[in-house]
Design a protein around this motif. Structure first.
Motif, PDB file in Angstrom:
ATOM      1  N   MET A 165      13.315  62.702 138.963  1.00  0.00           N
ATOM      2  CA  MET A 165      12.762  61.563 138.234  1.00  0.00           C
ATOM      3  C   MET A 165      12.294  61.987 136.837  1.00  0.00           C
ATOM      4  SD  MET A 165      10.792  59.943 141.465  1.00  0.00           S
ATOM      5  CE  MET A 165       9.389  59.311 140.560  1.00  0.00           C
ATOM      6  N   ILE A 166      11.602  63.103 136.780  1.00  0.00           N
ATOM      7  CA  ILE A 166      11.131  63.595 135.478  1.00  0.00           C
ATOM      8  C   ILE A 166      12.321  63.883 134.571  1.00  0.00           C
ATOM      9  CG2 ILE A 166       9.919  65.492 134.311  1.00  0.00           C
ATOM     10  CD1 ILE A 166       8.130  65.680 136.805  1.00  0.00           C
ATOM     11  N   MET A 167      13.368  64.486 135.174  1.00  0.00           N
ATOM     12  CA  MET A 167      14.549  64.852 134.393  1.00  0.00           C
ATOM     13  C   MET A 167      15.200  63.601 133.818  1.00  0.00           C
ATOM     14  SD  MET A 167      17.974  66.887 135.575  1.00  0.00           S
ATOM     15  CE  MET A 167      17.164  67.938 136.728  1.00  0.00           C
ATOM     16  N   SER A 168      15.354  62.563 134.658  1.00  0.00           N
ATOM     17  CA  SER A 168      15.979  61.329 134.180  1.00  0.00           C
ATOM     18  C   SER A 168      15.149  60.696 133.073  1.00  0.00           C
ATOM     19  CB  SER A 168      16.096  60.325 135.340  1.00  0.00           C
ATOM     20  OG  SER A 168      16.496  60.986 136.497  1.00  0.00           O
ATOM     21  N   VAL A 201      17.351  68.635 127.328  1.00  0.00           N
ATOM     22  CA  VAL A 201      18.694  69.108 126.974  1.00  0.00           C
ATOM     23  C   VAL A 201      19.713  67.987 127.198  1.00  0.00           C
ATOM     24  CG1 VAL A 201      20.512  70.787 127.500  1.00  0.00           C
ATOM     25  CG2 VAL A 201      18.113  71.487 127.533  1.00  0.00           C
ATOM     26  N   LEU A 202      19.535  67.290 128.348  1.00  0.00           N
ATOM     27  CA  LEU A 202      20.461  66.189 128.642  1.00  0.00           C
ATOM     28  C   LEU A 202      20.353  65.107 127.572  1.00  0.00           C
ATOM     29  CD1 LEU A 202      20.062  65.831 132.513  1.00  0.00           C
ATOM     30  CD2 LEU A 202      21.903  66.957 131.227  1.00  0.00           C
ATOM     31  N   SER A 203      19.139  64.846 127.139  1.00  0.00           N
ATOM     32  CA  SER A 203      18.925  63.852 126.088  1.00  0.00           C
ATOM     33  C   SER A 203      19.681  64.247 124.827  1.00  0.00           C
ATOM     34  CB  SER A 203      17.426  63.721 125.812  1.00  0.00           C
ATOM     35  OG  SER A 203      17.204  62.974 124.651  1.00  0.00           O
ATOM     36  N   VAL A 204      19.559  65.513 124.452  1.00  0.00           N
ATOM     37  CA  VAL A 204      20.287  65.983 123.266  1.00  0.00           C
ATOM     38  C   VAL A 204      21.781  65.819 123.485  1.00  0.00           C
ATOM     39  CG1 VAL A 204      20.826  68.008 121.844  1.00  0.00           C
ATOM     40  CG2 VAL A 204      18.472  67.584 122.604  1.00  0.00           C
ATOM     41  N   SER A 205      22.241  66.165 124.708  1.00  0.00           N
ATOM     42  CA  SER A 205      23.689  66.107 124.946  1.00  0.00           C
ATOM     43  C   SER A 205      24.193  64.666 124.919  1.00  0.00           C
ATOM     44  CB  SER A 205      24.024  66.752 126.296  1.00  0.00           C
ATOM     45  OG  SER A 205      23.591  65.913 127.354  1.00  0.00           O
ATOM     46  N   MET A 206      23.366  63.735 125.385  1.00  0.00           N
ATOM     47  CA  MET A 206      23.793  62.340 125.451  1.00  0.00           C
ATOM     48  C   MET A 206      23.944  61.724 124.068  1.00  0.00           C
ATOM     49  SD  MET A 206      22.312  59.928 128.355  1.00  0.00           S
ATOM     50  CE  MET A 206      20.681  60.567 128.502  1.00  0.00           C
ATOM     51  N   TYR A 207      23.089  62.168 123.167  1.00  0.00           N
ATOM     52  CA  TYR A 207      23.069  61.481 121.878  1.00  0.00           C
ATOM     53  C   TYR A 207      23.855  62.209 120.808  1.00  0.00           C
ATOM     54  CZ  TYR A 207      19.880  58.426 124.121  1.00  0.00           C
ATOM     55  OH  TYR A 207      19.359  57.522 124.978  1.00  0.00           O
ATOM     56  N   ARG A 208      24.649  63.178 121.244  1.00  0.00           N
ATOM     57  CA  ARG A 208      25.344  63.936 120.210  1.00  0.00           C
ATOM     58  C   ARG A 208      26.378  63.083 119.473  1.00  0.00           C
ATOM     59  NH1 ARG A 208      29.192  67.404 124.312  1.00  0.00           N
ATOM     60  NH2 ARG A 208      29.128  65.740 125.838  1.00  0.00           N
ATOM     61  N   ASN A 260      16.202  54.753 124.286  1.00  0.00           N
ATOM     62  CA  ASN A 260      17.553  54.287 124.063  1.00  0.00           C
ATOM     63  C   ASN A 260      18.256  54.169 125.384  1.00  0.00           C
ATOM     64  OD1 ASN A 260      18.188  53.616 121.485  1.00  0.00           O
ATOM     65  ND2 ASN A 260      18.503  55.759 120.852  1.00  0.00           N
ATOM     66  N   LEU A 261      18.191  52.994 126.004  1.00  0.00           N
ATOM     67  CA  LEU A 261      18.935  52.850 127.238  1.00  0.00           C
ATOM     68  C   LEU A 261      20.407  52.909 126.858  1.00  0.00           C
ATOM     69  CD1 LEU A 261      16.884  50.222 129.213  1.00  0.00           C
ATOM     70  CD2 LEU A 261      17.205  52.667 129.685  1.00  0.00           C
ATOM     71  N   PRO A 262      21.077  53.918 127.308  1.00  0.00           N
ATOM     72  CA  PRO A 262      22.388  54.224 126.751  1.00  0.00           C
ATOM     73  C   PRO A 262      23.463  53.257 127.185  1.00  0.00           C
ATOM     74  CG  PRO A 262      21.863  55.710 128.541  1.00  0.00           C
ATOM     75  CD  PRO A 262      20.669  54.854 128.354  1.00  0.00           C
ATOM     76  N   GLU A 263      24.450  53.150 126.327  1.00  0.00           N
ATOM     77  CA  GLU A 263      25.653  52.435 126.730  1.00  0.00           C
ATOM     78  C   GLU A 263      26.418  53.318 127.681  1.00  0.00           C
ATOM     79  OE1 GLU A 263      27.619  51.938 123.009  1.00  0.00           O
ATOM     80  OE2 GLU A 263      25.639  51.651 122.116  1.00  0.00           O
ATOM     81  N   LYS A 264      27.400  52.756 128.324  1.00  0.00           N
ATOM     82  CA  LYS A 264      28.125  53.479 129.351  1.00  0.00           C
ATOM     83  C   LYS A 264      28.800  54.728 128.791  1.00  0.00           C
ATOM     84  CE  LYS A 264      31.393  52.780 133.071  1.00  0.00           C
ATOM     85  NZ  LYS A 264      32.574  52.010 133.490  1.00  0.00           N
TER      86      LYS A 264
END
Lengths: 598, 373
Positions: free
Chosen positions: B64-67, B361-368, B5-9
């Motif tokens: 890079m892995i984190m992103s 964790v960042l992925s979870v936080s982004m898609y909340r 999911n390339l995120p929206e801004k």
């Protein structure tokens, strides 16, 4: 986009969230408390430990003081030898290192390991543990080249004691040896591999000779590599010591004694300074430092005449006729007229016991002077018995017998002056008149050391001062006591002694006579066993077993141009006083006062 | 459903930036500390081993892995949890057969172009599998449920301990247990467990290797072997304690500079820090770690589905465990277990794994908030 949502109203479990909060708080509190404990509460302790971690203290050796004779001849010096040591904490593979050291030095691994195990007990952290010592330079050079590959192994230069005079001074110098565990425990200034005096001067003057070690502080890393090196205290060498002895004279006396075992003391009667102090047989004291081979040790230990014994101060002998000098003093003090005579027919009978004079036919009428000059025994049998043992004991003690002279050497024997009490204690027997008779001629129970006799004779000519014999040049004369004889009596004894040397017929010490100087002397032939007869004549010494032969004494003093000496010669089982000790003493006087050739 | 999911801004802004900030600070503190730890004082002066520069490289790789993990849809990842888990078990099975030995332990699989530590992948696998299992329903776990979730951890645990790598094995078990506790266990069951587990601990003693027993005994009394196993414990406490309140200063710690401190780049890195920055610095780093854990916590509490929230809780316990064990070991509160301190200790593998987990964790936080729209 259309997603099937689990729920829009998902709420994380409350207990679960609480758990995470508690976890964070827990972590914070626990570690804050722990860091506070380590860094604040105990911070200073750990700072000190960290400092000690990187600071190492190393002691630097102090050279042991040298010892010289009165003429500046070296008697004890320090050579440099090398030791191999190992620092446990810096050695990654101790077993391999020990094996390598064994290979370098041609010693078996067991020997090295044994040394290691013995020594490590006393080593503190980072102390080098000495495994091999006294290696010469040639052996060390190739080892040094390989040392980089063996971390923790060190070559440490160590001074090693050397006694250039060897046998000549062995009993006086004594020797040094590596400090024993007991000594290490007793003395905090001693460290592993330090040497301490074990015998003789080295032992007695240990504190003056040893000096004070220096201290270096080094900052090191964990591999023990030195980053900084700062001396804290410089090493201070031990004091040099000068002795009253004369190495040349000592050697000459030794030669004069030939193969005899025995002792010679040459003393300055005015100061107590000892000029020669010879004991024979002797040994090479260097062997005690470098180590005996088994053969060498057996040779010394099983020697039939005990070379380790310092006869001058440790051996006690009956004084024989030399004792008569003391007796004369006592008789005079007790009002005996020197002109009073005793008839000597060669024997003296007490009850059923017969006491013999050394001269079988007797001396005829003997007065005091003659009793000394021709050394008549019967005179003293009679006189001694009339005086009694109690007086004899009193005067003998006052004359310095039965107590130590206080010479600066260990293990001095105080000899024996017998008494009624003593015999009762020792043998559970009453004192007999016969004992007194025997004691009157320096036989029986009386035992003296050669040094006691030398001090006594010194007192006869120095106004009665019983001086402490001094080995050290720096010591002032020390008076232990005074002879209990009036001056005029001492003069008489001196005169008798001179006559013993100088008068014509019958003078027992005639052999010492010299025209260019005054010598007074008294011979002594101390029996070891009862006189043995061969038919109707006395058995000669040469016919007896060595250990049954008489001890030969010669107690003398000499004076020339204001310089005075006392010479006491004692030859163990040497035979007759005049015949054996006489020539030796004569030769010693030749050394002391060379005969001028016309 | 898109895999990526390339995120929206807006979504991008929703990301847990606090966590990113915490990780970056930790990383740079670690880097500075490593610079000091890799300096060596010799007679000639100070030289540096290249640890800090390599760590910087690992950091960039980690970023890079984190992103990558962050933009992965974790919902997609959930689907693959079972596959990842089974594959990991397979890899773990391969290790004793064809793994290579390093320092007497067989942990690595040599894949030709690079070496892989299946026990590291097992951390992901267990986290995902555990979270997926627990996401089923919100019911507190009963006996059977608890058994199943523990089994998820226990299978890889057995393989990992065989390698032997008790530290990682325990990590796996700890995060499974943490997730179960987070999810909720029936009071009756929990109560029984609290009684039984302490009673079972003595049995565990007999399962330990001799060297592991030795470590525990040495931890209890470091002086029983001050030149050997106790050396680490003693020297590390001396290092920290000697820092006192304000520390000895940057690159001035004698314990680390003169190498009295063992493993100062890796497991004992925090001791270098404590020695040079003192109590002030130590408290600072503890606060920093609390801040870091709190940042993860915020995602746990704000996640809008059970899987994401449980996954993050697992990751929370994963980091919590490492921090507690590592610092606990260094300050002498725990036996010596070879667990590195996240972002502070030197090491590429742990950096990669840690960054990957933070990415999740960042992925979870982004898609909340995605599901709201």
């Amino acid at each position: 986009m259309q997603l099937k949502l689990e729920s829009n109203t998902y709420i994380p479990p409350v207990h679960g969230l609480r758990l995470l909060q508690i976890a964070i708080v827990f972590l914070f509190i626990i570690f804050c408390a722990r860091f506070w404990y380590l860094q604040v509460h105990r911070g200073e302790d750990f700072a000190r430990l960290a400092f000690e971690n990187r600071m190492r203290y190393e002691k630097t050796f102090a050279a042991r003081g040298e010892i010289y004779d009165r003429n500046g001849m070296l008697l004890a010096e320090n050579h440099i030898a090398f030791g191999i040591a190992l620092v446990r904490e810096d050695t990654p593979d101790i077993d391999a290192s020990l094996a390598q050291i064994g290979e370098w030095t041609n010693l078996s691994l067991e020997t090295i390991r044994e040394r290691y195990n013995d020594n490590k007990v006393h080593a503190q952290i980072f102390d080098p543990i000495f495994l091999v010592q006294n290696l010469p330079f040639e052996v060390i050079v190739p080892i040094q080249a390989e040392l980089n590959e063996w971390p923790g192994v060190q070559i440490i230069p160590l001074p090693i004691r050397n006694y250039p005079q060897k046998h000549n001074f062995a009993h006086i110098m004594g020797y040094v040896a590596e400090a024993k565990p007991e000594e290490l425990k007793k003395d905090p200034n001693l460290a592993l591999a330090d040497i301490v005096g074990r015998q003789g001067i080295e032992y007695v003057l240990e504190s003056r000779l040893r000096g004070r070690k220096g201290l270096k502080r080094m900052e090191v890393d964990v591999l023990g590599r030195i980053l900084k090196n700062s001396p804290i205290q410089e090493a201070k060498a031990g004091n040099n010591i000068v002795l009253n002895l004369d190495a040349k004279l000592q050697e000459g006396v030794s030669k004069a004694m030939g193969d005899h075992s025995g002792s010679v003391v040459v003393l300055n009667p005015d100061t107590g300074a000892i000029r020669a102090f010879v004991t024979q047989p002797s040994y090479d004291n260097n062997l005690f430092v470098t180590g005996f081979s088994q053969k060498e040790w057996d040779a010394v230990r099983n020697h039939p005449r005990f070379p380790l014994q310092n006869r001058t101060i440790q051996s006690i002998f009956p004084p024989g006729s030399v004792w008569k000098l003391m007796m004369v003093g006592m008789l005079l003090e007790n009002g005996i007229d020197p002109k009073e005579t005793v008839f000597c027919n060669g024997t003296y009978t007490l009850g059923d016991r017969v006491f013999r004079c050394w001269r079988k036919g007797g001396h005829g009428q003997v007065d005091m002077e003659k009793s000394i000059v021709s050394s008549c025994d019967v005179y003293y049998f009679v006189m001694g018995e009339s005086m009694g043992i109690d007086k004899m004991e009193q005067f003998a003690r006052a004359s310095g017998f039965g107590s130590k002279t206080g010479i600066d050497l260990p293990h001095e024997n105080k000899g024996l002056v017998p008494s009624r009490d003593w015999k009762l204690r020792r043998f559970k027997e009453r004192w007999q008149k016969g004992d007194t008779v025997n004691a009157s001629i320096g036989q029986g129970y009386i035992l003296v050391t050669p040094i006691q006799l030398a001090v006594f004779i010194g007192a006869l000519i120095n106004d009665g001062k019983l001086l402490q014999p001094q080995l050290l040049a720096s010591e002032k004369p020390y008076i232990n006591g005074f002879l209990p004889f009036r001056d005029e009596y001492k003069e008489m004894i001196k005169e008798y002694m001179v006559k013993t040397v100088n008068s014509g017929y019958g003078a027992t010490a005639r052999i010492l006579h010299r025209d260019d100087m005054t010598i007074g002397g008294k011979t002594g032939t101390a029996q070891v066993v009862k006189i043995k007869m061969v038919g109707d004549r006395r058995k000669k010494n040469e016919e007896m077993d060595f250990y049954e032969r008489d001890h030969a004494w010669m107690g003398t003093w000499g004076e020339k141009d204001g310089e005075r000496v006392v010479v006491v010669t004692m030859l163990e089982h040497g035979g007759g006083g005049a015949s054996a000790a006489g020539p030796v003493t004569r030769d010693i006087y030749k050394l002391l006062f060379p005969i001028e050739k016309e | 459903m898109k895999f990526l999911n390339l995120p929206e801004k807006r979504v991008f802004l929703d990301m847990n930036w606090t966590l990113v900030l915490a990780v970056l600070i930790l990383f740079f503190v670690g880097l500075v500390n490593l610079y000091s730890a890799s300096s060596m004082r010799l007679e000639s002066g100070i030289t540096h081993a290249p640890f800090y520069s390599r760590q910087l490289m690992w950091g960039l790789l980690g970023l890079m892995i984190m992103s990558t993990c962050a933009i992965l849809s974790y919902k997609m990842v959930e689907r693959f949890a079972v596959v990842v888990y089974v594959f990991t078990i397979f890899l773990l099975l391969l290790v004793p057969i064809m793994g290579k030995s390093v320092y007497g332990a067989q942990r690595w699989l040599d894949l030709g172009f690079f070496s892989l530590q299946p026990s590291e992948i097992a951390k992901f696998a267990v986290l995902l599998m555990g979270a997926r299992f627990l996401a089923g329903d919100g019911e507190a776990l009963g006996w059977f449920g608890l058994f199943k979730i523990l089994l998820i951890g226990f299978i890889p645990f057995v393989f990992i301990v065989q390698q032997p790598d008790l530290g990682t094995g325990l990590t796996v078990m700890f995060l499974v247990g943490g997730m179960a506790l987070f999810h909720g266990i029936k009071w009756k069951v929990l109560r029984t467990c609290l009684i039984i587990i302490p009673l079972c601990l003595p049995l565990a003693w007999f399962a330990l290797h001799d060297y592991q027993k030795e470590r525990i005994l040495t931890f209890l009394d470091p002086t029983r072997d001050p030149r050997g196993a106790g050396y680490h414990i003693i020297q590390s406490q001396i290092a920290i304690g000697s820092g006192e309140i304000t520390g000895k200063g940057f690159q001035a710690g004698t314990q680390s500079q003169l190498r009295f401190l063992p493993e100062k780049h890796t497991d004992f890195a925090i001791a270098v820090f404590g020695e040079e920055w003192g109590f002030v610095g130590s408290i600072g780093i503890i606060i920093l770690f609390c801040f870091f854990l709190f940042a993860i916590y915020s995602t746990v509490s704000e996640a809008k589905d059970r899987f994401g929230s449980t996954l993050c809780a697992g990751i929370f316990f994963y980091f919590f465990w490492q921090i507690v064990v590592n610092i606990g070991m260094v300050v002498g509160l725990m036996p010596v277990v070879g667990i590195p301190l996240p972002f502070i200790s030197y090491g590429g593998t742990s950096m990669a794994v840690n960054c990957g987990l933070i990415g999740l964790v960042l992925s979870v936080s982004m898609y909340r908030y995605v599901f709201k729209s």
